[in-house]
Enzyme design. Sequence first.
Site, PDB file in Angstrom:
ATOM      1  CB  ALA A  32      83.274 -10.470 -11.343  1.00 42.81           C
ATOM      2  CE  LYS A  33      87.954 -14.571 -15.406  1.00 47.51           C
ATOM      3  NZ  LYS A  33      88.429 -15.856 -15.911  1.00 47.51           N
ATOM      4  NE  ARG A  34      79.758 -11.050 -14.529  1.00 52.38           N
ATOM      5  CZ  ARG A  34      79.960 -11.779 -13.451  1.00 52.38           C
ATOM      6  NH1 ARG A  34      80.922 -12.657 -13.424  1.00 52.38           N
ATOM      7  NH2 ARG A  34      79.198 -11.627 -12.376  1.00 52.38           N
ATOM      8  CG  ASN A  35      82.838  -6.058 -12.595  1.00 51.59           C
ATOM      9  OD1 ASN A  35      83.825  -6.692 -12.236  1.00 51.59           O
ATOM     10  ND2 ASN A  35      81.911  -5.671 -11.747  1.00 51.59           N
ATOM     11  N   GLY A  36      86.200  -6.135 -15.014  1.00 46.02           N
ATOM     12  CA  GLY A  36      87.507  -5.480 -14.975  1.00 46.02           C
ATOM     13  C   GLY A  36      88.208  -5.474 -13.630  1.00 46.02           C
TER      14      GLY A  36
END
Length: 290
Positions: A258-262
């Site tokens: 996901a975007k939040r884990n890069g």
Amino acid sequence: MLDGLVTRFAPSPTGPLHLGHAYSALTAWDVAVAAGGRFLLRIEDIDSTRARPAFEAQILEDLTWLGLHWEAPVLRQSEHLSDYHAALEDLAAKGLIYRCFRTRADVAAEITRAPHGSTGPVFVGQALPPNAEAERLSRGEAFAWRLSVAAARRHLGPAPSSLTFLEAGHGPDGEHGEIRAEPERLGDIVLARKDVGVAYHLAVVIDDARQGVTDVIRGCDLFEAAHIQRLLQALLDLPTPTYRHHPLLMGPDGKRLAKRNGAPALKALREAGETVEDVRRRIADAEVAF
Ligand code: GLU
């Protein structure tokens, strides 16, 4: 050849596409191409608080770079709000939705005490008595329209076994084949809110039917959604596509990419000189999980 097969990719323009999106889009594309079928694109931009035209433009660019093409015009959900509202009115006329004045915090507090569905605590409520409702409306209080799963069940009558869908991929627990829809797993979901006039589930079933989608190919994080979408199809007299949920790509931290884990944005990969073959190789080499 599976004559007449229609797949779609239905991104929400709320951020850049990353490798996980590419996996989903390429899977839908590859299945359509292999079957001599059609691949459609749908922009799911009903959440005007989060959707941005710049993200949509980026999505079209990324998908074109991946070598995908689709029929014009692209269906943009924000241009069809009156159809979703008509469906809401239909459900209201059948007595299947009710106004819920609870805030998110109220609901969160309540569901911790509620019976747990298989996906966690779910909310089940009912309409207020007419006087109480009229009073709140006269005070201008905000409300959401919720689907009453119990009323929907009553409306459909005593044939729950006919409420099924075909899962040609896999759900998170290996679900495959003919699945009995259990909309109770999600509870009385919100179908419309003040800020977002119509909810994802309602728009999706209307548009999958409108676009003649035969095979819904998407990540298995949306498997549970099929249970409620199948119910809405029955209530609105819409056809049920075959579902093919695919596993999710995992990031290096073992969590869903996901975007939040890069997760690397496709644009960044492209600008770093990667080719579509590199992207396909990254996908083939990635860890996946249901
Ligand atoms: N718009 C949804 C998303 O971006 C996908 C909807 C679907 O494939 O049913 O997560």
